[in-house]
Design an enzyme around this catalytic site. Structure first.
Site, PDB file in Angstrom:
ATOM      1  N   GLY A   1       3.681 -11.118  -3.128  1.00 38.57           N
ATOM      2  CA  GLY A   1       2.902 -11.675  -2.034  1.00 38.57           C
ATOM      3  C   GLY A   1       1.437 -11.348  -2.213  1.00 38.57           C
ATOM      4  O   GLY A   1       0.868 -11.524  -3.288  1.00 38.57           O
ATOM      5  N   ASP A   2       0.805 -10.833  -1.157  1.00 40.84           N
ATOM      6  CA  ASP A   2      -0.618 -10.484  -1.224  1.00 40.84           C
ATOM      7  C   ASP A   2      -0.813  -8.971  -1.217  1.00 40.84           C
ATOM      8  O   ASP A   2      -1.847  -8.466  -0.778  1.00 40.84           O
ATOM      9  CB  ASP A   2      -1.379 -11.125  -0.063  1.00 40.84           C
ATOM     10  CG  ASP A   2      -0.878 -10.653   1.296  1.00 40.84           C
ATOM     11  OD1 ASP A   2       0.309 -10.275   1.395  1.00 40.84           O
ATOM     12  OD2 ASP A   2      -1.660 -10.658   2.263  1.00 40.84           O
ATOM     13  N   GLU A   3       0.173  -8.232  -1.712  1.00 40.47           N
ATOM     14  CA  GLU A   3       0.104  -6.768  -1.733  1.00 40.47           C
ATOM     15  C   GLU A   3      -0.207  -6.267  -3.148  1.00 40.47           C
ATOM     16  O   GLU A   3       0.468  -6.635  -4.111  1.00 40.47           O
ATOM     17  CB  GLU A   3       1.411  -6.153  -1.240  1.00 40.47           C
ATOM     18  CG  GLU A   3       1.690  -6.412   0.239  1.00 40.47           C
ATOM     19  CD  GLU A   3       2.957  -5.768   0.716  1.00 40.47           C
ATOM     20  OE1 GLU A   3       3.072  -5.515   1.930  1.00 40.47           O
ATOM     21  OE2 GLU A   3       3.861  -5.521  -0.122  1.00 40.47           O
TER      22      GLU A   3
END
Length: 316
Positions: A229-231
């Protein structure tokens, strides 16, 4: 062109003279290079110090170490070498014994040099094919390893690569006690909105550009990984105190606040960052990841573009 390099193992000096005479043109043109050894012991010594030899021509009966014993040792020295036996003994039992010992081919003395030339060409072709297959297999294994430990979108280490790095740090000889490790857990602010409004292709491109901006923020020896994801997670190894981690966080936030040009649209995002600092001598890597994750959620609760140190969180 690199010459074909052939090690001739035989205690007869006359054979060396004949080979140099019959292959004079190839030697002069540097398409073939012959190296000579008088017995198996001398041959092994040469092979251990010269990894560029392509094939071995060996007699069977020699002083100190015979051809059969030499062939037993060759796979340990170079498993791509091919051996052609040259022997005055041409009975079927001796030929079978040589082939069972690992010989690629068998030639009888006195040597027919036209036959020897053809045998060398056939043997070298087999060696080159084997080496090519070995290189392909190694490249395939490296590609599998790359895919297993790296994120396909950004090229950064993935979760498995991150854990491998942390475990490697944990298993290393312990650093001086004043040195610690910092883990930064990064979550992009507004990424879901980009995906929802502009589509996943733009979202993917944003993630790639974020990765490109994160890497220059690090010091040599540090690591940035994408968990999914955006991690993103950053590992700062061997820092003296928390000021180093804060300086890196401030560089990251400054980079991520700059507009991103995506599909003709300017996008401005930020990041919520959780920080934990500890000694790998005191706690396992997974604890540092968990603490950084908790600190990130605390930073997110405070608003966009914030960072929080784990030990500043009020623990229940």
């Amino acid at each position: 062109m690199t010459p074909v390099r052939i090690l001739v193992v035989d205690d007869e000096l006359e054979l060396e003279r004949l080979i140099k005479q019959r292959f004079r043109k190839q030697i002069t043109a540097k398409t073939m290079d012959f190296i000579f050894a008088a017995n198996g012991i001398e041959a092994l010594h040469r092979l251990q110090h010269d990894r560029q030899i392509d094939m071995v021509l060996t007699d069977l009966n020699m002083p100190e170490m015979d051809g059969f014993t030499l062939m037993q040792h060759l796979p340990k020295v170079n498993d791509t070498l091919k051996v052609v036996v040259i022997s005055a003994y041409n009975d079927m039992a001796r030929i079978r014994q040589a082939m069972n010992a690992g010989a690629f081919d068998f030639l009888t003395k006195p040597i027919d040099f036209h036959d020897l030339k053809q045998t060398i060409e056939k043997t070298i072709e087999s060696v080159q094919r084997l080496r090519h297959q070995k290189i392909q297999a190694q490249q395939f294994q490296e590609a599998l390893l790359e895919a297993a430990f790296h994120d396909t979108l950004t090229g950064l280490p993935n979760r498995r690569g991150l854990c491998h790095h942390l475990n490697h740090l944990f298993d290393q000889p312990k650093l001086p006690m004043e040195h610690t490790t910092a883990v930064l857990f990064i979550d992009l602010d507004g990424f879901k909105q980009v995906n929802d409004e502009l589509g996943h292709l733009i979202g993917d491109e944003l993630l790639k550009q974020v990765a490109q901006r994160l890497v220059p923020c690090l010091r040599e020896g540090d690591l940035v990984a994408r968990l999914g994801g955006d991690e993103f997670v950053i590992v700062l190894s061997s820092i003296v105190d928390g000021t180093v981690a804060i300086a890196v966080v401030e560089r990251i936030q400054a980079q991520l606040k700059k507009p991103f040009e995506l599909g003709g649209v300017q996008i401005v995002i930020g990041a919520s960052i959780g920080i934990t600092i500890g000694k790998l001598t005191d706690q396992p890597p997974e604890d540092l990841l968990r603490e950084a994750d908790l600190a990130m959620y605390s930073a997110k609760a405070q608003g966009k573009g914030c960072y929080v140190l784990f030990n500043a969180i009020q623990q229940p």
